[in-house]
Scaffold this motif. Sequence first.
Motif, PDB file in Angstrom:
ATOM      1  N   SER A 245       0.785  -1.167   0.041  1.00 31.69           N
ATOM      2  CA  SER A 245      -0.132   0.037  -0.015  1.00 31.69           C
ATOM      3  C   SER A 245       0.997   1.355  -0.091  1.00 31.69           C
ATOM      4  CB  SER A 245      -0.932   0.079   1.286  1.00 31.69           C
ATOM      5  OG  SER A 245      -0.236  -0.166   2.346  1.00 31.69           O
ATOM      6  N   ARG A 246       1.981   1.004   0.501  1.00 29.03           N
ATOM      7  CA  ARG A 246       2.897   2.176   0.628  1.00 29.03           C
ATOM      8  C   ARG A 246       3.602   2.507  -1.036  1.00 29.03           C
ATOM      9  NH1 ARG A 246       7.145   1.796   5.109  1.00 29.03           N
ATOM     10  NH2 ARG A 246       7.758   3.572   4.193  1.00 29.03           N
ATOM     11  N   GLY A 247       3.198   1.638  -1.824  1.00 30.99           N
ATOM     12  CA  GLY A 247       3.861   1.790  -3.127  1.00 30.99           C
ATOM     13  C   GLY A 247       4.968   0.945  -3.508  1.00 30.99           C
ATOM     14  N   HIS A 248       5.658   0.231  -2.168  1.00 29.42           N
ATOM     15  CA  HIS A 248       7.005  -0.646  -2.745  1.00 29.42           C
ATOM     16  C   HIS A 248       6.466  -2.058  -3.412  1.00 29.42           C
ATOM     17  CE1 HIS A 248       8.903   2.520  -0.588  1.00 29.42           C
ATOM     18  NE2 HIS A 248       8.413   2.051   0.579  1.00 29.42           N
ATOM     19  N   MET A 249       7.292  -2.486  -4.298  1.00 32.68           N
ATOM     20  CA  MET A 249       7.006  -3.867  -4.832  1.00 32.68           C
ATOM     21  C   MET A 249       8.025  -4.969  -4.151  1.00 32.68           C
ATOM     22  SD  MET A 249       6.311  -2.920  -8.988  1.00 32.68           S
ATOM     23  CE  MET A 249       5.162  -1.976  -9.213  1.00 32.68           C
ATOM     24  N   TYR A 250       7.471  -5.941  -3.601  1.00 34.83           N
ATOM     25  CA  TYR A 250       7.999  -7.053  -3.089  1.00 34.83           C
ATOM     26  C   TYR A 250       7.835  -8.333  -4.010  1.00 34.83           C
ATOM     27  CZ  TYR A 250       8.544  -3.872   0.706  1.00 34.83           C
ATOM     28  OH  TYR A 250       8.806  -2.720   1.669  1.00 34.83           O
ATOM     29  N   MET A 251       9.047  -9.038  -4.298  1.00 33.31           N
ATOM     30  CA  MET A 251       8.834 -10.212  -5.042  1.00 33.31           C
ATOM     31  C   MET A 251      10.070 -11.323  -4.789  1.00 33.31           C
ATOM     32  SD  MET A 251       9.937  -8.260  -8.883  1.00 33.31           S
ATOM     33  CE  MET A 251       9.186  -6.606  -7.981  1.00 33.31           C
TER      34      MET A 251
ATOM     35  N   GLN B 258       9.330   2.505  -4.513  1.00 31.36           N
ATOM     36  CA  GLN B 258       8.332   3.490  -5.135  1.00 31.36           C
ATOM     37  C   GLN B 258       8.869   4.204  -5.910  1.00 31.36           C
ATOM     38  OE1 GLN B 258       5.711   5.913  -2.915  1.00 31.36           O
ATOM     39  NE2 GLN B 258       4.058   6.107  -4.513  1.00 31.36           N
ATOM     40  N   SER B 259       9.989   4.827  -5.551  1.00 32.83           N
ATOM     41  CA  SER B 259      10.819   5.840  -6.252  1.00 32.83           C
ATOM     42  C   SER B 259      11.318   5.436  -7.648  1.00 32.83           C
ATOM     43  CB  SER B 259      11.803   6.643  -5.364  1.00 32.83           C
ATOM     44  OG  SER B 259      12.791   5.311  -5.015  1.00 32.83           O
ATOM     45  N   GLN B 260      11.647   4.231  -7.589  1.00 33.23           N
ATOM     46  CA  GLN B 260      11.914   3.621  -8.959  1.00 33.23           C
ATOM     47  C   GLN B 260      10.691   2.942  -9.617  1.00 33.23           C
ATOM     48  OE1 GLN B 260      13.867   2.710  -6.137  1.00 33.23           O
ATOM     49  NE2 GLN B 260      15.397   4.379  -6.816  1.00 33.23           N
ATOM     50  N   ASN B 261       9.677   2.229  -8.958  1.00 32.03           N
ATOM     51  CA  ASN B 261       8.731   1.726  -9.831  1.00 32.03           C
ATOM     52  C   ASN B 261       7.492   2.502 -10.491  1.00 32.03           C
ATOM     53  OD1 ASN B 261       6.536   2.012  -7.855  1.00 32.03           O
ATOM     54  ND2 ASN B 261       7.450   0.379  -6.641  1.00 32.03           N
TER      55      ASN B 261
ATOM     56  N   GLU C 142      19.407  -5.824   6.967  1.00 33.15           N
ATOM     57  CA  GLU C 142      20.163  -6.092   8.454  1.00 33.15           C
ATOM     58  C   GLU C 142      19.016  -6.890   9.214  1.00 33.15           C
ATOM     59  OE1 GLU C 142      22.609  -3.345   9.863  1.00 33.15           O
ATOM     60  OE2 GLU C 142      22.916  -2.130   8.153  1.00 33.15           O
ATOM     61  N   SER C 143      18.008  -6.322   9.413  1.00 32.27           N
ATOM     62  CA  SER C 143      16.765  -7.022  10.545  1.00 32.27           C
ATOM     63  C   SER C 143      16.755  -8.298  10.463  1.00 32.27           C
ATOM     64  CB  SER C 143      15.817  -6.045  10.274  1.00 32.27           C
ATOM     65  OG  SER C 143      15.029  -6.384   9.208  1.00 32.27           O
ATOM     66  N   GLN C 144      16.813  -8.875   9.173  1.00 29.61           N
ATOM     67  CA  GLN C 144      16.492 -10.354   8.758  1.00 29.61           C
ATOM     68  C   GLN C 144      17.813 -11.073   8.500  1.00 29.61           C
ATOM     69  OE1 GLN C 144      13.383 -10.965   6.253  1.00 29.61           O
ATOM     70  NE2 GLN C 144      11.876  -9.791   7.443  1.00 29.61           N
ATOM     71  N   GLY C 145      18.871 -10.337   8.324  1.00 34.85           N
ATOM     72  CA  GLY C 145      20.005 -11.049   8.005  1.00 34.85           C
ATOM     73  C   GLY C 145      20.314 -11.610   6.797  1.00 34.85           C
ATOM     74  N   GLN C 146      19.455 -10.954   6.067  1.00 34.16           N
ATOM     75  CA  GLN C 146      19.172 -11.908   4.586  1.00 34.16           C
ATOM     76  C   GLN C 146      19.673 -10.986   3.386  1.00 34.16           C
ATOM     77  OE1 GLN C 146      15.172 -13.121   4.117  1.00 34.16           O
ATOM     78  NE2 GLN C 146      15.636 -14.365   2.116  1.00 34.16           N
ATOM     79  N   TYR C 147      20.052 -11.343   2.514  1.00 37.29           N
ATOM     80  CA  TYR C 147      20.731 -10.556   1.255  1.00 37.29           C
ATOM     81  C   TYR C 147      19.539 -10.722   0.474  1.00 37.29           C
ATOM     82  CZ  TYR C 147      21.459 -14.580  -1.812  1.00 37.29           C
ATOM     83  OH  TYR C 147      21.340 -15.718  -2.446  1.00 37.29           O
ATOM     84  N   GLN C 148      19.424  -9.613  -0.412  1.00 36.69           N
ATOM     85  CA  GLN C 148      18.248  -9.618  -1.472  1.00 36.69           C
ATOM     86  C   GLN C 148      18.621  -8.520  -2.563  1.00 36.69           C
ATOM     87  OE1 GLN C 148      14.969  -8.105   0.760  1.00 36.69           O
ATOM     88  NE2 GLN C 148      15.681  -5.948   0.915  1.00 36.69           N
ATOM     89  N   LEU C 149      17.959  -8.465  -3.460  1.00 35.88           N
ATOM     90  CA  LEU C 149      18.171  -7.622  -4.795  1.00 35.88           C
ATOM     91  C   LEU C 149      17.345  -6.352  -4.639  1.00 35.88           C
ATOM     92  CD1 LEU C 149      19.443  -7.300  -7.622  1.00 35.88           C
ATOM     93  CD2 LEU C 149      17.164  -8.586  -8.474  1.00 35.88           C
ATOM     94  N   TYR C 150      17.985  -5.476  -4.912  1.00 38.22           N
ATOM     95  CA  TYR C 150      17.428  -4.048  -4.740  1.00 38.22           C
ATOM     96  C   TYR C 150      17.255  -3.578  -6.329  1.00 38.22           C
ATOM     97  CZ  TYR C 150      17.969  -3.783   0.381  1.00 38.22           C
ATOM     98  OH  TYR C 150      17.865  -4.172   1.525  1.00 38.22           O
ATOM     99  N   ILE C 151      16.044  -3.634  -6.913  1.00 39.93           N
ATOM    100  CA  ILE C 151      15.868  -3.351  -8.363  1.00 39.93           C
ATOM    101  C   ILE C 151      15.805  -1.712  -8.611  1.00 39.93           C
ATOM    102  CG2 ILE C 151      14.272  -3.814 -10.276  1.00 39.93           C
ATOM    103  CD1 ILE C 151      13.172  -6.370  -8.675  1.00 39.93           C
ATOM    104  N   GLN C 152      16.347  -1.442  -9.597  1.00 42.93           N
ATOM    105  CA  GLN C 152      16.407  -0.057 -10.069  1.00 42.93           C
ATOM    106  C   GLN C 152      15.637   0.092 -11.283  1.00 42.93           C
ATOM    107  OE1 GLN C 152      20.560   0.783 -10.378  1.00 42.93           O
ATOM    108  NE2 GLN C 152      21.048   0.850  -8.104  1.00 42.93           N
ATOM    109  N   GLU C 153      15.961  -0.965 -12.031  1.00 44.79           N
ATOM    110  CA  GLU C 153      15.237  -0.813 -13.539  1.00 44.79           C
ATOM    111  C   GLU C 153      14.593  -1.976 -13.891  1.00 44.79           C
ATOM    112  OE1 GLU C 153      17.710   0.945 -16.553  1.00 44.79           O
ATOM    113  OE2 GLU C 153      17.866   2.906 -15.761  1.00 44.79           O
ATOM    114  N   MET C 154      13.561  -2.379 -14.501  1.00 47.59           N
ATOM    115  CA  MET C 154      12.981  -3.466 -14.847  1.00 47.59           C
ATOM    116  C   MET C 154      12.187  -3.447 -16.208  1.00 47.59           C
ATOM    117  SD  MET C 154      10.558  -5.966 -12.727  1.00 47.59           S
ATOM    118  CE  MET C 154       9.423  -4.869 -12.199  1.00 47.59           C
ATOM    119  N   GLN C 155      12.006  -4.334 -17.011  1.00 51.88           N
ATOM    120  CA  GLN C 155      11.119  -4.530 -18.249  1.00 51.88           C
ATOM    121  C   GLN C 155      10.856  -5.867 -18.624  1.00 51.88           C
ATOM    122  OE1 GLN C 155      13.816  -2.774 -21.245  1.00 51.88           O
ATOM    123  NE2 GLN C 155      14.797  -4.518 -21.809  1.00 51.88           N
TER     124      GLN C 155
END
Length: 451
Positions: A41-47, A62-65, A88-101
């Motif tokens: 609802s805040r605009g961020h996309m998780y996947m 949201q600033s990117q999507n 950090e809070s979950q100690g898990q690495y993840q991908l921060y998407i900047q562009e997508m097509q």
Amino acid sequence: MEDKYLSVTALTKYIKKKFDVDQHLNQIWLKGEISNFKHHSRGHMYMTIKDNNASIRAVMFQSQNQSLRFRPENGMKILLSGNISVFESQGQYQLYIQEMQPDGVGALHLAFEQLKEKLSLEGLFDQEYKKSIPKYPNKIAVLTSPTGAAIRDIISTIERRYSIVEILIIPVLVQGKQAINSIVDGISKANQMKSIDLIILGRGGGSLEELWSFNEEAVARAIFKSEIPIISAVGHETDITISDMVSDLRAPTPTAAAELAVPSKIELLETIQKLDKFLSNRLLYRMERAREKLISLENSYVFKYPERLVEEKEQRFDGGVLDKLSKQMQYIITTKKEQYSFLHQHFHHFNPMNQIEKNEEEIYQLMKRLGRANIQQMNNKRKEFTKMLSQLDLLNPTRIMSRGYSITYQENKSILKSVKDTKIDSSIIVRLSDGSLECTIDQIREEDPNE
């Protein structure tokens, strides 16, 4: 010994620093398939981005999507770029998407198909919602760039075909992000003017990116909500936009939109001339048939002496019918008296006078009623005849001739109907309402009755 042990936070920060300083992880290009997609609802996309053997969690803020032209969905194959870091809070690495097509199809084409499917399911393209285009508009609003070639083509075409229409130019942006609100505001402005009969919305040709403002959902909904019919003319003939689909009528080019918006004055004049010719020929035909009918009635007794016919009918009614009814009544009275007289002679105790007086009173009342009925019937017949007489009077040839018409006879007293039935130096008689003229033909001019 306790100094040898690290906290979880310290370890996580250390690992995160390693990820952040690794040049190979700061800018990566990845292809995969979307799963577990969630648009917060805040605009961020998780996947999750996965292939056949592995998966990685990803986020696109949201600033990117917000610049995405399409809507990500589960199962969609994509190409993306971004960086790897640690949450950090979950100690898990993840991908921060900047562009997508999309992988295999352009983002704009995918966005087009997605919006097309969405609006189609809502019924925005259905024919039942299409408003009819007025045949003879008085005022047309043109929404386009005031400096483009489209406006010149539209104006010149309308002025050439139907110059009496009033054209109102409502300048709008037709390219770029600001064009969306500009077009929506222009449609709203035109609808606030109650004198507008039709809207033409369009622009010249361009690439898919340049025409994209006419594929935006906000523009499509503004067109659908418009109370004034809209003709869409975006790009060239092969360019199809969402605006074309939702509009009341789609034109392949701005010039074609102008042609669809107004009739051709040349074609209108030709139609008027054909109708005028047809009506003239029809009127002449009916006048000729009426003239022939009048001539056939000219020497009839009814036409010459209508008053005598009325008098004769009244006389026959008064002298014939009433006298006959009176004689019948008198015969009945006489017969009854003779019968009662016979009864009185043979049967002295029987007194028929009372019955006779009663019968005479009944007969008298019947005669009064009969008289009133006859008078009423005669009045009705007189009114009916007067009406017929008025209708005959309208057909009176002398009355028609008093308006400037005449009847022409040949020497043999037959009616002259065609110039081919006579010749030069022939004598003719022209009958007018107050007399006749004896003439000699000096010149004959033939004319085509169909011209």
